[in-house]
Design a protein around this motif. Structure first.
Motif, PDB file in Angstrom:
ATOM      1  N   LEU A  13       0.853  -1.250  -0.175  1.00 26.14           N
ATOM      2  CA  LEU A  13       0.027   0.051   0.003  1.00 26.14           C
ATOM      3  C   LEU A  13       1.127   1.145  -0.103  1.00 26.14           C
ATOM      4  CD1 LEU A  13      -3.203  -0.431   2.340  1.00 26.14           C
ATOM      5  CD2 LEU A  13      -3.205  -0.453  -0.134  1.00 26.14           C
ATOM      6  N   LEU A  14       1.828   1.142   0.811  1.00 31.36           N
ATOM      7  CA  LEU A  14       2.729   2.314   0.640  1.00 31.36           C
ATOM      8  C   LEU A  14       3.420   2.651  -0.590  1.00 31.36           C
ATOM      9  CD1 LEU A  14       4.286   4.653   2.333  1.00 31.36           C
ATOM     10  CD2 LEU A  14       6.074   2.806   2.850  1.00 31.36           C
ATOM     11  N   GLY A  15       4.019   1.585  -1.212  1.00 29.06           N
ATOM     12  CA  GLY A  15       4.298   1.517  -2.618  1.00 29.06           C
ATOM     13  C   GLY A  15       3.358   2.337  -3.532  1.00 29.06           C
ATOM     14  N   SER A  16       2.152   1.829  -3.494  1.00 26.53           N
ATOM     15  CA  SER A  16       1.017   2.193  -4.229  1.00 26.53           C
ATOM     16  C   SER A  16       0.976   3.718  -4.205  1.00 26.53           C
ATOM     17  CB  SER A  16      -0.330   1.609  -4.050  1.00 26.53           C
ATOM     18  OG  SER A  16      -1.362   1.932  -4.853  1.00 26.53           O
ATOM     19  N   ALA A  17       1.078   4.193  -3.119  1.00 22.30           N
ATOM     20  CA  ALA A  17       0.888   5.644  -2.774  1.00 22.30           C
ATOM     21  C   ALA A  17       1.979   6.511  -3.330  1.00 22.30           C
ATOM     22  CB  ALA A  17       0.743   5.978  -1.245  1.00 22.30           C
ATOM     23  N   LEU A  18       3.390   5.943  -3.135  1.00 23.92           N
ATOM     24  CA  LEU A  18       4.474   6.342  -3.525  1.00 23.92           C
ATOM     25  C   LEU A  18       4.394   6.428  -5.066  1.00 23.92           C
ATOM     26  CD1 LEU A  18       7.222   5.031  -1.395  1.00 23.92           C
ATOM     27  CD2 LEU A  18       6.187   7.185  -1.197  1.00 23.92           C
ATOM     28  N   THR A  19       3.981   5.518  -5.723  1.00 23.88           N
ATOM     29  CA  THR A  19       3.902   5.569  -7.167  1.00 23.88           C
ATOM     30  C   THR A  19       2.944   6.621  -7.746  1.00 23.88           C
ATOM     31  OG1 THR A  19       2.523   3.551  -7.315  1.00 23.88           O
ATOM     32  CG2 THR A  19       4.889   3.455  -7.473  1.00 23.88           C
ATOM     33  N   MET A  20       1.696   6.762  -6.868  1.00 21.94           N
ATOM     34  CA  MET A  20       0.694   7.637  -7.157  1.00 21.94           C
ATOM     35  C   MET A  20       1.154   8.941  -7.282  1.00 21.94           C
ATOM     36  SD  MET A  20      -2.381   7.993  -8.203  1.00 21.94           S
ATOM     37  CE  MET A  20      -3.350   6.422  -7.975  1.00 21.94           C
ATOM     38  N   ILE A  21       1.983   9.549  -6.071  1.00 20.97           N
ATOM     39  CA  ILE A  21       2.454  10.696  -5.980  1.00 20.97           C
ATOM     40  C   ILE A  21       3.625  10.664  -7.083  1.00 20.97           C
ATOM     41  CG2 ILE A  21       4.063  12.121  -4.582  1.00 20.97           C
ATOM     42  CD1 ILE A  21       3.025  10.489  -2.133  1.00 20.97           C
ATOM     43  N   SER A  22       4.381   9.939  -7.710  1.00 25.56           N
ATOM     44  CA  SER A  22       5.250   9.906  -8.372  1.00 25.56           C
ATOM     45  C   SER A  22       4.914   9.470  -9.938  1.00 25.56           C
ATOM     46  CB  SER A  22       6.504   9.159  -8.214  1.00 25.56           C
ATOM     47  OG  SER A  22       7.046   9.436  -6.988  1.00 25.56           O
ATOM     48  N   ARG A  23       3.729   9.695 -10.130  1.00 26.30           N
ATOM     49  CA  ARG A  23       2.871   8.885 -11.423  1.00 26.30           C
ATOM     50  C   ARG A  23       3.217   9.955 -12.493  1.00 26.30           C
ATOM     51  NH1 ARG A  23      -1.039  11.909  -8.542  1.00 26.30           N
ATOM     52  NH2 ARG A  23      -2.248  13.549  -9.750  1.00 26.30           N
TER      53      ARG A  23
END
Length: 506
Positions: A13-23
Motif C-alpha cells: 500500500l505504501l508503494g502504491s501511494a508513492l507511485t501515485m505521487i510519482s505518477r
C-alpha cells in the motif's frame, strides 16, 4: 512477529501511494514499483520462516481482542501462498517494466503501477484476513484495481469485456456481502475463529443454506462450472501482462477463501458430493473448451478454468491427502499459469499474432520461445517429472485412497482432463511452433519492436518463472511436507481458533 504479519500488505500500500505521487515521473515508477514488491516479498519470506518456527501467528489490530476488531492471521497455507503469489507478481512486474521500456506498453504508467500495487496488496490481505468482513474488503481492494487494469489501453472489445467482468464481479460481491450479513445475523460474529465455534451450533438447515451461499460466491469468483462463462470472455481481452496477473491469482484467491471458509465454518468427516461433482464438471468444461478455440489466450483461459477443478477436487475429498494435493496444485498453478501467459506475450511480440490459424514456424523463428513454452505446457499437462505431474499424482492418490465410488469417478475425470489438456497444448505446439508459417499470415514483425535490453529482460523474467516451476518439482519433498502440515492444520480448526482467540497479540 506481530509486525511481520501486516508488513507485506502495508509495504505494498505504501508503494502504491508513492507511485501515485510519482505518477508523472515514469523512471521513478519503474524503480519504486519493483522495489515495493521486492520488499513485500522479503517480508513474506520472513513471515513464512516465523510460521515455520512458531506455528499460526495472529495479530489483533487496534488493540481490540478477538473476536472484536480486525484480526490478521498467518498459518502455513497463507504464508506459502503469500510467498509464491508475491514472487510471481514481482516477475510479472519486471516483465511489464521491460515491455514499457521498449515503448510497447500501450498504457499510462502513472495508472498501471499504482493499480498493480494496490491489486497486489489486496491479494496479500486476502491471505491474511482473519474475519469475513475484512476478507470482503480485501477482495474489493483487489477487484477495484483489476477494473482499472482490465480497461487499460481501451478498445471496443476490451471495454465490452471489462463491462462483463465488472458486472459479474459486482454481483458476486453483493452476494458475498449478503452472506456475511446473514452469517452475522445468525451467529453475532464475523471473526473466522469465533465462527468456527458458533456455526456448529446453528440448525442444520441454516448451516446448509450458508454453506451453499458461500459456495456460490466463491464459485463465481473462482470460475467454478457452471459459473465460469464470464472468465474466457473477459480475461483474453486485457493486456497480456494483466491477463497473466488475473490468471495466476484472482481465481486462486477465491479458491483459497473457499478452502478457508469450508474448513473453518463447515467442517465435515466425509467427502462432499457437491464439490466433487462441481470439480468434475469444471475440469471437463474447461479442458473441452480449450480444444474448440484458436486464440491462444482463450485456450489458456479455458485451461485455467479446467484446472480450478483439480483444486476443488482436493477440497471435496476433505482429507489430509486431498487438501495436501490441493495446496500443491495451488502453488504449482500460480507459477505455471503466469508463465504461459508471459510466453504468449513473447510469442505475440515476435509474430504479432495470437491466432493459431495465422501462427506457425515459431520453433525455427525463435527456439528460445519454443523451449519456454514447451516446459510449462508439459507441466500444466501433468507430464512427469514436472511440478504438475507431482501435484496431480498427489490428488490421484488421494482420490483412489478415499475408497468411495464418487472419488474414483472424479479421479478418472481428472485423468481424462489431463489428457485433454495435453491435446490442447500439443495443438498449440503443432500449429504455432512446428508447422511452417501460413502464407496468408504475412511476414512477422521486425525483431526490433523492442529494444535489445527490453527483450533480454523479458526473456530473463520468463526464464526465472520457468525455473520456478522446475524448482517446485525439484523441491517437491519439502513442499509436500509443508503442504501436508498445512492440510492437517486446516482439518483441525482448534489450531487456528486457539491461536486467534487465545494467542493473538494486540
Amino acid at each position: 512477529m506481530s509486525v511481520l504479519v501486516p508488513l507485506p500488505f502495508v509495504l505494498l500500500l505504501l508503494g502504491s501511494a508513492l507511485t501515485m505521487i510519482s505518477r508523472r515521473r515514469e523512471t521513478w515508477l519503474r524503480i519504486l514499483a519493483p522495489l515495493a514488491v521486492t520488499a513485500s516479498l522479503a517480508a513474506a519470506g520472513a513471515l513464512m520462516a516465523a510460521v515455520a518456527r512458531d506455528g499460526v501467528i495472529a495479530v489483533q489490530m487496534g488493540g481490540f481482542a478477538a473476536p472484536l476488531g480486525i484480526t490478521l492471521v498467518a498459518d502455513r497455507l497463507s504464508a506459502l501462498l503469500l510467498v509464491v503469489s508475491i514472487g510471481v507478481l514481482l516477475a510479472i512486474m519486471l516483465h511489464a517494466v521491460a515491455e514499457g521500456a521498449g515503448g510497447m506498453g500501450g498504457h499510462e504508467p502513472g495508472v498501471f503501477y499504482p493499480a498493480y500495487l494496490t491489486l497486489t496488496a489486496g491479494v496479500s490481505l486476502i491471505f491474511l484476513a482473519g474475519d469475513l468482513f475484512n476478507l470482503f474488503v480485501a477482495f474489493e481492494i483487489m477487484l477495484a484495481s483489476s477494473y482499472v487494469l482490465m480497461t487499460l489501453s481501451p478498445t471496443a472489445e476490451r471495454l465490452q469485456a471489462g463491462m462483463t467482468y465488472t458486472v459479474v464481479s459486482l454481483m458476486s460481491s453483493i452476494l458475498f456481502l449478503a452472506a456475511i450479513g446473514l452469517t452475522y445475523a445468525a451467529t453475532g460474529s464475523v471473526n473466522l475463529a469465533g465462527l468456527s465455534e458458533r456455526v456448529a451450533d446453528l440448525p442444520e438447515g441454516t448451516r446448509t443454506a450458508l454453506g451453499l451461499l458461500f459456495l456460490v460466491v466463491f464459485g463465481i469468483k473462482g470460475a467454478i462450472a457452471p459459473m465460469h462463462l464470464w472468465l474466457p470472455d473477459s480475461y483474453p481481452a486485457a493486456l497480456t501482462k494483466v491477463t497473466a496477473v488475473f490468471a495466476a491469482l484472482l481465481t486462486k484467491a477465491a479458491i483459497y477463501a473457499l478452502i478457508r471458509v469450508e474448513t473453518l465454518l463447515f467442517p465435515r468427516d466425509q467427502v462432499s458430493w457437491i464439490m466433487l461433482v462441481l470439480a468434475a464438471a469444471t475440469m471437463l468444461a474447461g479442458t473441452l473448451g480449450a480444444l474448440t478455440h484458436d486464440d491462444i489466450h482463450r485456450v489458456f483461459s479455458f485451461i485455467l478454468v479446467g484446472h480450478i477443478g483439480y483444486m476443488l477436487f482436493g477440497l471435496g475429498l476433505y482429507s489430509v491427502a486431498g487438501l495436501t494435493g490441493a495446496i500443491l496444485y495451488l502453488a504449482h498453478h500460480i507459477v505455471v499459469q503466469a508463465t504461459l501467459f508471459l510466453v504468449s506475450d513473447l510469442m505475440q511480440g515476435r509474430t504479432g499474432e495470437t491466432s493459431l490459424r495465422r501462427l506457425g514456424g515459431l520453433a525455427r523463428l525463435s527456439p528460445f520461445i519454443a523451449v519456454m513454452f514447451f516446459i510449462p505446457a508439459m507441466s500444466v499437462s501433468g507430464m512427469p517429472p514436472s511440478s504438475g505431474f507431482i501435484a496431480k499424482l498427489a490428488l490421484f492418490q488421494a482420490g483412489l485412497g478415499e475408497g468411495r465410488h464418487v472419488a474414483y469417478a472424479v479421479t478418472a475425470v481428472a485423468v481424462l482432463a489431463s489428457l485433454l489438456t495435453l491435446m490442447a497444448m500439443s495443438r498449440i505446439w503443432t500449429l504455432g511452433f512446428w508447422r511452417p508459417r501460413p502464407e496468408e499470415a504475412g511476414e512477422p514483425p521486425a525483431a526490433g519492436s523492442y529494444t535489445e535490453g527490453s527483450t533480454r529482460l523479458m526473456g530473463t523474467v520468463t526464464v526465472v518463472l520457468v525455473a520456478g516451476g522446475l524448482l517446485i518439482a525439484v523441491f517437491a519433498g519439502p513442499l509436500a511436507s509443508w503442504s501436508h502440515r498445512a492440510a492437517a492444520d486446516l482439518l483441525d480448526p482448534a489450531v487456528y481458533r486457539n491461536a486467534v482467540l487465545d494467542g493473538g497479540r494486540p
